[in-house]
Structure formats: structure tokens, C-alpha cells
Design a protein around this motif. Structure first.
Motif, PDB file in Angstrom:
ATOM      1  N   LEU A   1       0.782  -1.463   0.005  1.00 12.09           N
ATOM      2  CA  LEU A   1       0.045   0.058   0.138  1.00 12.09           C
ATOM      3  C   LEU A   1       0.802   1.544  -0.443  1.00 12.09           C
ATOM      4  O   LEU A   1       0.823   1.934  -0.569  1.00 12.09           O
ATOM      5  N   LEU A   2       2.113   1.550   1.100  1.00 12.43           N
ATOM      6  CA  LEU A   2       2.823   2.812   0.607  1.00 12.43           C
ATOM      7  C   LEU A   2       3.803   2.755  -0.401  1.00 12.43           C
ATOM      8  O   LEU A   2       3.951   3.997  -1.186  1.00 12.43           O
ATOM      9  N   LYS A   3       3.880   1.335  -1.400  1.00 11.63           N
ATOM     10  CA  LYS A   3       4.413   1.424  -2.752  1.00 11.63           C
ATOM     11  C   LYS A   3       3.487   2.159  -3.840  1.00 11.63           C
ATOM     12  O   LYS A   3       3.553   2.279  -4.734  1.00 11.63           O
ATOM     13  N   GLY A   4       2.350   1.919  -3.043  1.00 14.25           N
ATOM     14  CA  GLY A   4       0.907   2.596  -4.515  1.00 14.25           C
ATOM     15  C   GLY A   4       0.809   1.114  -5.265  1.00 14.25           C
ATOM     16  O   GLY A   4       0.186   1.134  -6.249  1.00 14.25           O
ATOM     17  N   GLU A   5       1.497  -0.058  -4.793  1.00 10.74           N
ATOM     18  CA  GLU A   5       1.091  -1.373  -5.555  1.00 10.74           C
ATOM     19  C   GLU A   5      -0.394  -1.513  -5.124  1.00 10.74           C
ATOM     20  O   GLU A   5      -1.218  -2.290  -5.849  1.00 10.74           O
ATOM     21  N   LYS A   6      -1.319  -1.170  -4.230  1.00  8.98           N
ATOM     22  CA  LYS A   6      -2.309  -1.669  -3.317  1.00  8.98           C
ATOM     23  C   LYS A   6      -2.928  -0.778  -2.911  1.00  8.98           C
ATOM     24  O   LYS A   6      -2.452  -0.121  -2.702  1.00  8.98           O
ATOM     25  N   ASN A   7      -4.614  -0.646  -2.559  1.00  9.81           N
ATOM     26  CA  ASN A   7      -5.212   0.657  -2.104  1.00  9.81           C
ATOM     27  C   ASN A   7      -5.898   0.091  -0.676  1.00  9.81           C
ATOM     28  O   ASN A   7      -5.755   0.782   0.070  1.00  9.81           O
ATOM     29  N   ASN A   8      -5.615  -1.281  -0.649  1.00 14.14           N
ATOM     30  CA  ASN A   8      -6.221  -2.303   0.716  1.00 14.14           C
ATOM     31  C   ASN A   8      -5.936  -3.486   0.531  1.00 14.14           C
ATOM     32  O   ASN A   8      -4.984  -3.813  -0.260  1.00 14.14           O
ATOM     33  N   ALA A   9      -6.057  -3.764   1.798  1.00 21.47           N
ATOM     34  CA  ALA A   9      -5.605  -5.061   2.167  1.00 21.47           C
ATOM     35  C   ALA A   9      -6.296  -5.039   3.532  1.00 21.47           C
ATOM     36  O   ALA A   9      -6.545  -4.667   4.310  1.00 21.47           O
ATOM     37  N   ARG A  10      -6.735  -6.381   3.604  1.00 20.37           N
ATOM     38  CA  ARG A  10      -7.226  -7.382   4.624  1.00 20.37           C
ATOM     39  C   ARG A  10      -6.112  -8.686   5.075  1.00 20.37           C
ATOM     40  O   ARG A  10      -5.881  -9.127   4.494  1.00 20.37           O
ATOM     41  N   PHE A  11      -5.892  -8.306   6.489  1.00 20.73           N
ATOM     42  CA  PHE A  11      -5.554  -9.527   7.046  1.00 20.73           C
ATOM     43  C   PHE A  11      -6.165  -9.868   9.418  1.00 20.73           C
ATOM     44  O   PHE A  11      -5.940  -8.330   9.146  1.00 20.73           O
ATOM     45  N   LYS A  12      -5.791 -10.614   9.151  1.00 19.92           N
ATOM     46  CA  LYS A  12      -5.892 -10.730  10.614  1.00 19.92           C
ATOM     47  C   LYS A  12      -4.948 -10.461  11.499  1.00 19.92           C
ATOM     48  O   LYS A  12      -3.652 -10.779  11.713  1.00 19.92           O
ATOM     49  N   LYS A  13      -5.207  -9.553  12.241  1.00 19.33           N
ATOM     50  CA  LYS A  13      -3.760  -9.053  13.489  1.00 19.33           C
ATOM     51  C   LYS A  13      -4.110  -9.151  14.939  1.00 19.33           C
ATOM     52  O   LYS A  13      -5.372  -9.357  15.334  1.00 19.33           O
ATOM     53  N   ARG A  14      -3.101  -9.277  15.695  1.00 19.10           N
ATOM     54  CA  ARG A  14      -2.918  -9.466  17.074  1.00 19.10           C
ATOM     55  C   ARG A  14      -3.106  -7.780  17.973  1.00 19.10           C
ATOM     56  O   ARG A  14      -1.971  -7.056  17.530  1.00 19.10           O
ATOM     57  N   TYR A  15      -4.169  -7.660  19.073  1.00 16.78           N
ATOM     58  CA  TYR A  15      -3.725  -6.553  19.805  1.00 16.78           C
ATOM     59  C   TYR A  15      -3.348  -6.387  21.143  1.00 16.78           C
ATOM     60  O   TYR A  15      -3.595  -7.483  21.155  1.00 16.78           O
ATOM     61  N   ILE A  16      -2.296  -5.746  21.322  1.00 10.84           N
ATOM     62  CA  ILE A  16      -2.383  -6.411  22.780  1.00 10.84           C
ATOM     63  C   ILE A  16      -3.135  -5.252  23.888  1.00 10.84           C
ATOM     64  O   ILE A  16      -3.169  -3.990  23.858  1.00 10.84           O
TER      65      ILE A  16
END
Length: 778
Positions: free
Chosen positions: A235-250
Motif C-alpha cells: 500500500l505504501l509503495k502504491g501497489e495496492k490500495n487496501n489490505a485485509r489480514f488477521k492481527k493481534r492487539y495487546i
């Protein structure tokens, strides 16, 4: 629009339905963003916030139902172009369908939801959404073009103000949606600084003031930071506009919160990253559920692999998709080799057709089955398997296949074969066999026992063996037998029992206790053999032995007697013969000569009897049948016994009741000898009295008799009087000489002529000897 950018909102008051929808959608659209709400109001807010491509809407919900939600969606210009698919359990409800269409719904799905139909509907709705967006974008482009041209020409200031107002309105609307959203929302700068909504604060346990001063890296587990950067890099490189993933928060309390993250990058006109707008859904519960499912699967596999059972599973296509470790160890094959119908390669060729037929027929009927077949063991041998198949259903009661549990029953089969052999041996045994319980009640009898006893099986089962008691065996003997077997020992002996018809029989019996695996007596086994014939034979042998011993005794007495009988006349002959040369008196010489002649005649008679007895015993003495007149026999006998020596103290009478001219056909010499011997005996044992000789015609026989008034025969001697070497117990052998052969010779001569002989006697009153000969000898 690619599957990974699809956003789907599902509104249903039933959380289980929402989980099912997410699972079904995830199968066909693995990268799609799926949002869920449990009531209409929050569903409207989520639609406003997420701007989904498709809304799946349940009709029956408390508070605001699906129809009202749809009307409000379609009334909102920002939401009106989002396709709505109604979902309800009322499959055949025509009225609901009409109302759904009237409310603006684009499609209708009935529960239970078919995955393929759901997929098709979503794809169709996405196409509608794309078309609506393109239409809306075109309008916006044209409006922007008008604004641009207007602002350039006449109303630049007004349009600028309008744009500012619109931006403010948009910002306010976004801010409102951002703040009131029931899912976590964050705006993150490229440097990591974040702005969050209240839902996100609640999710992590922080206040908003605490969170806005933290970077996302500070609330992320250290080991996950590189992974998140990998997701954000395109996304930062401009290759994609969105992303979806699983993430852990503390969480503030230190626990881990699992989330489903959807992030979109916003750029300036030059394409530089401005910030990330992120939607965070708490999926800790679903992750926990997944972990529980995985743990359950592990536990199931551990349980399946730890037992002795060989377990398999099959799906709706009848093909096996699982075999546990005991199965694989048993066959020595890999899971890949067994999957599908590969397992049939190990079934014995003779059992395969029946095995497959049983499996398929039960599968089609969705019924349990129980079958046995031989399966090749890792050793190469075929071992017997019992296969118990059970229909398998999911939690909704839908049939999904079969689960089978198999057990190695080779040892049981061998035991059954041994038992069948033993049963046949018991059934076919020539010996009588019965089995009782510990109380002595009969549980089993074989055909040999039924045949011997005359009872039927029904008459004996449940009865006590005392049914065979004859009363010939004492209570003490039975008590000793019971004490022996109840103490765990084997009893052997003979029993005198009674058949059903009352007939007595002898049998040998071996009775032994039967022990179980714990050493306790459970039954008694009796094996009995009929020895009645052997008993009779033994008795006969004993009697024969006794007769032989008596015969030996008689022979010894006979030899001693013969020695005496022969020596006595020989001594007289030799003594008086030695006196003759020295004697001068003629009278004495004549007297000596008469003594010598008399003793010589006695010796000759004795020798004749011995020779005749020997001939009779060796069978060389045969009949010489010839015809003669009865008076010739009587005249001959009268002349023989008309000597004064015979009639000194005895009256001799002849009573012949047949005509003197009657022709008799028999052996003349033997008949004369019989009568002569009987008369000689009568004279010998009748010192004084009457002797009568008679003859009568009795049917097909002539009956002769010799009757005397002598000493008679004791009753105890009557049955032995015709035995060889036997002399009556009342005979004074010192006075009356004899060999004991006379009557036995007479009996054998009578039998040789085809007749019978018997005697009637009274002690001290006389005896009558009767004998017969056939009128027409064979």
C-alpha cells in the motif's frame, strides 16, 4: 471488482446464522470483507459506515424487521444503490417475497441457504453494485465538470464555498460514522500515529486519550510487527490500495485480542500516502472457537488413535477420507493408499463382493450395518474383521456420511470354530454326555444319552440326574461322589441306573468340574459309557471261571477216583491171579477165577465209559440210524437184567405203552446203552425196592423213563446231576463206586439222538429219569 475487495454486510438477530453465512461466504469469497450486525438499527449504521457492496438482510428480527431496514436503506441516497438480498426461513411465503420487492429488495434467499445459490446471488448483486457505482461515478464526474466549468466562468467563489461546505458535511458525516461505528475504527498516519473511535478503545480497554498518544506498534505484539509491515508495504509503495489480514492487539490488561483488519490507504493528488483508514473487528471468540474445534479434532484423533478399534470415515460420495493409526498399522499401508476405495484392495477376494454390497445398500438406506470379512494384515495373512458402520450427521441433523469401527475377531472366530468342533464331537460322541450347573440341574445332553435312556431332550433339561437313579446305589456312594466333584476333583466309578422304560443298565461314569477363568466351578461334565454288555460278559466269565474251577476240581476228583476205581479191580485180579498157581482146591480156584472175571468185567466197563466219553467229547461218535421193532429192544434189556444178581432185593417192572411191533428209527446201540446206564444207576442206588422201565408215545417223540425207589437226589444236586464227574452229595463212595461220567454220557447220547433228558426226584423216595427221542429223526 475483485473478490478480495468485496464488502458484505449481514444483518440477522441469530448469531449462529451469521457464523454460518460467514463460513459459506468465506468458502467462495475468501478475501471478501464480511461485516455482521444483530439488529436493524446497528445494521443501518454499519451500512453507512462500511458502504458494503451487498447487504444480506433477515426479515424476521425483533424491533425493526427486515422490511423496515430495507425501506430506510433505499430512502438514504448514500445507501440506496447497495443491493439488498432478503433471507428468511419462510421459503414458500409469497406475501413476504412481494413485500421484499416492494421495499426495494433486489433478491430473495430461503433458509437453509444453498451455498451455490448464495454465491450466485452475491456475484449478481456485486455486478449490480458495480453498475450503480459506475453510474454514480459518472454523475459525479459530470457534476464535477459542471462545477469546474461554472467556477471557472461565473461562480468560482460560490462553487468554492459549496465545495468547502460539502467537505465539511462529508467530514462531519465521516466523523459521525467513525465515532458511532460499533466496530473498531482507526486513522493511522504513515509514521504510526493513530486516531481511534470509541469502539476501538472499548475493544482494547484504553481511553481515547491514552490511545491517541500511542503508535500502532506499541499495541502490537513485537513478533507481529514485521508481518504487519509486510501487509502494509504494497500500500505504501502504491501497489495496492487496501489490505485485509488477521492481527493481534495487546489489551491494556495484557491479554491478546484477535482482530480482522481491513485497511484502505488515502493519498494526496500526487499519490503520496496521507493516512490509513482501518476497520477492526474483534474475532477473538471465533478464533477461540476455531482453536476449540482444532483442539477437539486433535482430541478426536488422539482418541481414535489410542484405542484398539480400526476407525474409518466416508463422505456422501461413499469414498473414505479418513483412517486412524490402528487401521494403518494393521494393514501396513499409508493413508494415501487407503483413501477413497483403496482399502478394498486388502479385502479377501472371496469376501469383497458381499462386503461392498452390504456397504452400498446400507449407505443408500442410511442405516447402520454390521458385517464380517477378512482383511489382509501387515504380516500378509488375512484376519477376520467385524465392521460396524454408523450413519454420521452434522449438528443440524444432515446426513454427511458414515463412521465405521472395526475389530479384529480372528481369535473369536477360531474359538467359535473350536466350539463348533467340540459341539459336533459332543453331539456325535458314542458315549453319553451331560452337563449340569453347580446345583446339578441338567443343561445339556447329547443324542447318545437320549438313545440309551429313552428320554427326550425336553424331558431332561432342567431336571436332576437323579432321574436315572435305580435305587441300587447307596446314599453314601452318591454323597462321596458329590463331595469329590464339589471339591474340584474328578470322580470315576460305576453306576447302576434306570432307563425311562424301567430297564436297568450299568455304566461307567467320569464326572469332572468345569472352571471359569477365575478358577470357580461353573458346571459339571459327566461322560458315561454303557457297560451292561461288558457286565453280563464279566458275570458270564466269572461263572465260567467258577465252572472251570469246579470242573478242575471234578477232574482232580475224577482222576483220583479213576486211580481208585482202576486200582481196586486190578488189585483183585492180580491178587487172586497170583493165588491160582499155588491153590490146590478146585473149588477155591473156581471162586478165585469168578472174582477175577467179575473185576475184569468191572474194569472193562470202566474203560468203556472212559473211551465212550472221549469219543463224545471229540465228536467222532456219530449216529447210525436203523429201523428196528420195539419188542427187540425190550427183550434185549430184559435178558440183560434177568440175572439173579439184579433181582435179589429189587422188583423189575416193564411198562410199554407202544405196540411191540412198532418200528423205531434211531441208533439201536446208543438207545440200548442209554436205558442200560439208567437202569444200572437205578440198581446201584436202590438197595431194595422197585425199578420200573417204561415207554410212551408223546406226539412226535417217544418218551422213555426209568423209575426207582432208591435213595433219591438232594434238591441242591439236581441242577448238576448231568455234569461231568459229578456225584450226588448223598452218595457213599466207599460203598457205591462210580466215576461221575455215567449220567453225563447218557445226556450227551440223548442229545446226539435229537432228544432231551430230565429228572424228577425226592430224597429217600426215589428218582425218575425221563428222556425222549424223535419219532422221525432228521
Amino acid at each position: 471488482m475483485e473478490n478480495k475487495s468485496i464488502r458484505i454486510l449481514a444483518i440477522d438477530d441469530n448469531r449462529d446464522n451469521l457464523i454460518t453465512l460467514k463460513a459459506l461466504i468465506g468458502e467462495s469469497f475468501p478475501d471478501a470483507a464480511i461485516y455482521t450486525e444483530t439488529d436493524g438499527s446497528r445494521g443501518l449504521e454499519a451500512a453507512e459506515f462500511h458502504q458494503p457492496d451487498v447487504i444480506l438482510l433477515d426479515i424476521l428480527m425483533p424491533g425493526m424487521d427486515g422490511f423496515e431496514v430495507c425501506r430506510k436503506l433505499k430512502a438514504d441516497p448514500n445507501l440506496a444503490d447497495i443491493p439488498v438480498v432478503f433471507i428468511t426461513a419462510l421459503k414458500g411465503d409469497k406475501e413476504s417475497r412481494i413485500r421484499a420487492l416492494e421495499c426495494g429488495g433486489e433478491a430473495f434467499l430461503a433458509k437453509p441457504i444453498d451455498e451455490s445459490e448464495l454465491t450466485a446471488q452475491i456475484r449478481a448483486m456485486v455486478k449490480i453494485r458495480i453498475a450503480n457505482i459506475e453510474k454514480r461515478d459518472e454523475k459525479e464526474r459530470l457534476a464535477a465538470l459542471v462545477v469546474e466549468r461554472t467556477s471557472q466562468l461565473e461562480k468560482e467563489l460560490a462553487e468554492r464555498k459549496k465545495a468547502i461546505d460539502a467537505l465539511k458535511e462529508s467530514e462531519e458525516r465521516f466523523k459521525h460514522v467513525f465515532e458511532v461505528a460499533n466496530v473498531g475504527k482507526s486513522i493511522t498516519l504513515p509514521n504510526g500515529e493513530i486516531n481511534v473511535n470509541q469502539a476501538f478503545c472499548d475493544m482494547l480497554g484504553y481511553s481515547k486519550e491514552e490511545l491517541v498518544h500511542k503508535k500502532w506498534q506499541e499495541i502490537t505484539p513485537e513478533d507481529e510487527i514485521p508481518i504487519i509491515k509486510q501487509h502494509l508495504s504494497p500500500l505504501l509503495k502504491g501497489e495496492k490500495n487496501n489490505a485485509r489480514f488477521k492481527k493481534r492487539y495487546i489489551h491494556k490488561n495484557g491479554t491478546i485480542v484477535w482482530t480482522d483488519v481491513s485497511t484502505v490507504i488515502k493519498r494526496d493528488p500526487q499519490g503520496n500516502p496521507l493516512h490509513f483508514i482501518t476497520t477492526i473487528n474483534d474475532i477473538s471468540e471465533s478464533i477461540k472457537a476455531e482453536e476449540q474445534i482444532r483442539e477437539s479434532e486433535v482430541q478426536y484423533h488422539n482418541l481414535a488413535d489410542s484405542g484398539m478399534a480400526l476407525i474409518w470415515s466416508a463422505g456422501l460420495d461413499k469414498l473414505c477420507f479418513y483412517f486412524n493409526q490402528p487401521w494403518l498399522k494393521f494393514t501396513g499401508r499409508t493413508l494415501e493408499q487407503e483413501l477413497g476405495n483403496g482399502w478394498t484392495e486388502g479385502v479377501h477376494p472371496d469376501d469383497l463382493d458381499a462386503c461392498v454390497q452390504t456397504y452400498v445398500e446400507a449407505f443408500d438406506r442410511m442405516e447402520p450395518f454390521d458385517m464380517e470379512y477378512r482383511l489382509r494384515h501387515v504380516s500378509g495373512e488375512y484376519r477376520w474383521i467385524q465392521d460396524l458402520g454408523t450413519p454420521n450427521y452434522d449438528r443440524n441433523g444432515v446426513f454427511v456420511g458414515y463412521i465405521g469401527h472395526c475389530f479384529d475377531i480372528t481369535n473369536r472366530k477360531q474359538t467359535e470354530n473350536e466350539f463348533r468342533k467340540l459341539s459336533r464331537a459332543l453331539e456325535q460322541s458314542p458315549d453319553s454326555i451331560l452337563i449340569t450347573d453347580t446345583r446339578g440341574n441338567i443343561e445339556f445332553v447329547n443324542p447318545a444319552l437320549l438313545k440309551l435312556s429313552g428320554y427326550t431332550k425336553e424331558e431332561l433339561i432342567g431336571k436332576n440326574p437323579r432321574i436315572f437313579k435305580s435305587g441300587e446305589t447307596s446314599r453314601e456312594e452318591y454323597a462321596a461322589m458329590w463331595h469329590t466333584i464339589s471339591s474340584g476333583k474328578v470322580w470315576e466309578g460305576e453306576l447302576h441306573n434306570r432307563k425311562k422304560n424301567g430297564e436297568l443298565f450299568w455304566e461307567t461314569a467320569t464326572i469332572s468340574p468345569v472352571f471359569n477363568s477365575k478358577g470357580m466351578i461353573t458346571n459339571y461334565l459327566a461322560i458315561r459309557k454303557d457297560i451292561t454288555a461288558q457286565k453280563l460278559m464279566t458275570d458270564e466269565l466269572v461263572q465260567a471261571k467258577e465252572r472251570a474251577e469246579e470242573s478242575d476240581r471234578l477232574k482232580s476228583a475224577f482222576l483220583a477216583n479213576m486211580s481208585h476205581e482202576i486200582r481196586t479191580p486190578m488189585n483183585s485180579i492180580m491178587g487172586f491171579a497170583s493165588l491160582l498157581p499155588e491153590e490146590e482146591s478146585r473149588e477155591l480156584m473156581c471162586e478165585y477165577a469168578n472174582i477175577i472175571v467179575k473185576n475184569s468185567e468191572q474194569l472193562v466197563s470202566l474203560i468203556d465209559n472212559i473211551v465212550l466219553y472221549s469219543k463224545l467229547q471229540t465228536g467222532v461218535y456219530v449216529n447210525k440210524v436203523s429201523p428196528f421193532e420195539a419188542h427187540l429192544l425190550l427183550n434185549d434189556i430184559q435178558q440183560s437184567f434177568n440175572l439173579p444178581s439184579y433181582q435179589e432185593n429189587v422188583i423189575l417192572q416193564y411198562v410199554c405203552n407202544i405196540h411191540k411191533a412198532t418200528i423205531i428209527h434211531t441208533d439201536y446201540d446208543k438207545l440200548r446203552q442209554i436205558i442200560t446206564n439208567l437202569m444200572t444207576n437205578a440198581f446201584k442206588y436202590t438197595p431194595k425196592g422197585v425199578i420200573q422201565v417204561g415207554c410212551n408215545l408223546k406226539g412226535e417223540f417217544y418218551e422213555f423213563y426209568v423209575k426207582d425207589t432208591g435213595i433219591g437226589i438232594p434238591p441242591k444236586d439236581l441242577e448238576h446231576i448231568f455234569d461231568r464227574f459229578y456225584r450226588g452229595s448223598n452218595v457213599n463212595e466207599a460203598v457205591t463206586r462210580g466215576t461221575g461220567l455215567g449220567l453225563s454220557i447218557v445226556k450227551e447220547l440223548v442229545q446226539l439222538l435229537g432228544g432231551q433228558i430230565w429228572v424228577e426226584s425226592e430224597l429217600n423216595a426215589g428218582s425218575t429219569f425221563y428222556f425222549t427221542i424223535p419219532v422221525h429223526p432228521r
